[in-house]
Design an enzyme around this catalytic site. Structure first.
Site, PDB file in Angstrom:
ATOM      1  CG  ASP A  72     -11.552 -10.457 -40.892  1.00  0.00           C
ATOM      2  OD1 ASP A  72     -11.443 -10.065 -39.717  1.00  0.00           O
ATOM      3  OD2 ASP A  72     -10.992 -11.485 -41.310  1.00  0.00           O
ATOM      4  CG  ASP A 141      -9.642 -23.017 -44.921  1.00  0.00           C
ATOM      5  OD1 ASP A 141      -9.012 -22.116 -44.321  1.00  0.00           O
ATOM      6  OD2 ASP A 141     -10.821 -22.875 -45.311  1.00  0.00           O
ATOM      7  CG  HIS A 143      -9.444 -18.769 -44.159  1.00  0.00           C
ATOM      8  ND1 HIS A 143      -9.937 -19.896 -43.521  1.00  0.00           N
ATOM      9  CD2 HIS A 143      -9.649 -17.746 -43.289  1.00  0.00           C
ATOM     10  CE1 HIS A 143     -10.411 -19.564 -42.329  1.00  0.00           C
ATOM     11  NE2 HIS A 143     -10.244 -18.265 -42.161  1.00  0.00           N
ATOM     12  CD  GLU A 148     -13.704 -18.782 -45.982  1.00  0.00           C
ATOM     13  OE1 GLU A 148     -12.718 -19.507 -45.729  1.00  0.00           O
ATOM     14  OE2 GLU A 148     -14.596 -18.558 -45.155  1.00  0.00           O
TER      15      GLU A 148
END
Length: 275
Positions: A72, A141, A143, A148
């Protein structure tokens, strides 16, 4: 699926680096046969990168015939900004090894046509023969890359709006100033990573323990995108002891009982040195 549990972060990083080293060497890369490696950023892989640099400097490992594809990059952050992932990869890894810069592929978050940039990235991966080994990390979380919670589990490389939890977590890299944190990024999709022939996920620290639990002990769930890799035929989760705190005791015991098998993957450590 393999779950490799090491005592601490340093040992987990070393195991992961040894595994990458052995995979590259056993692949026997050359001018007509490049090893393709997917790479993450963040704090988790830093220890792994340091060990890989050590193996390179000792002459055991070369990246001359390796092509890398990063997960990314932020949108709108100048390439030379200290917190861009271009800067991260150059400063923490690429400038210390012998990779040809033209073989190190990172998404351009300043491209004039972001959709075309994402499509071109997917095309480059395909032209390289696909990813042999995709290394990733996760957020608390669950991801992976910037996929996400709620992301499609068959998603491809695309533009994503970052969740507030991610923006808050990344604020530490921008002097705690939320206004400086990018709110959008280009990211490979879950499907992009799933297409790799092998996936290795690095998970360390007690703050990632619940995410590891969701990743391997509960069902596949797009709210915990890392859980998708339960369905990959060759997934390795590499973690430290702290990251196992939410797992069932019998799960930890089972995978620790397989460590003698897992350690055969990294011992002995192969070398490119000429005898």
């Amino acid at each position: 699926m393999r779950l490799v549990i090491l005592d601490d972060y340093a040992l987990a990083s070393e195991w992961a680096a040894k595994y990458i080293c052995n995979r590259i060497i056993q692949f026997s890369p050359g001018p007509d046969k490049y090893f393709t490696l997917g790479l993450p950023t963040g704090s988790t892989p830093l220890g792994c990168y340091k060990k890989l640099i050590e193996y390179h400097k000792s002459g055991d490992l070369s990246f001359k015939y390796v092509k890398t594809f990063n997960m990314d990059e932020y949108v709108g952050l100048p390439r030379d900004h200290p917190e861009s992932y271009h800067s991260y990869m150059w400063n923490n890894f690429f400038k210390h090894i012998d990779i040809d810069p033209s073989n190190a592929h990172i998404l351009d978050g300043n491209a004039s046509d972001l959709q075309a940039e994402c499509e071109d990235f997917e095309r480059k991966i395909k032209e390289a023969g696909g990813i042999e080994l995709f290394v990733g990390g996760i957020g608390p979380d669950g991801h992976i890359a910037f996929n996400e919670p709620g992301s499609s589990l068959v998603s491809r490389t695309r533009l994503k709006t970052l969740a507030m939890d991610t923006i808050l977590a990344n604020a530490k890299y921008f002097d705690g100033d939320l206004s400086k944190v990018p709110t959008m990024a280009l990211t490979v999709g879950v499907g992009t990573v799933m297409d790799a022939r092998e996936v290795m996920i690095l998970i360390t620290g007690a703050h990632k323990a619940f995410a590891l639990y969701k990743a391997i002990e509960e069902g596949v769930n797009h709210m915990w995108t890392v859980s998708a890799f339960q369905q990959h035929p060759r997934t390795i989760f590499v973690c430290d002891e702290d990251a196992t705190l939410e797992l069932r005791v019998k799960t930890v015991k089972y995978f620790k009982g397989l460590m003698h098998v897992h350690n055969r993957l990294v011992d002995p450590l192969h070398s490119m040195k000429k005898n």
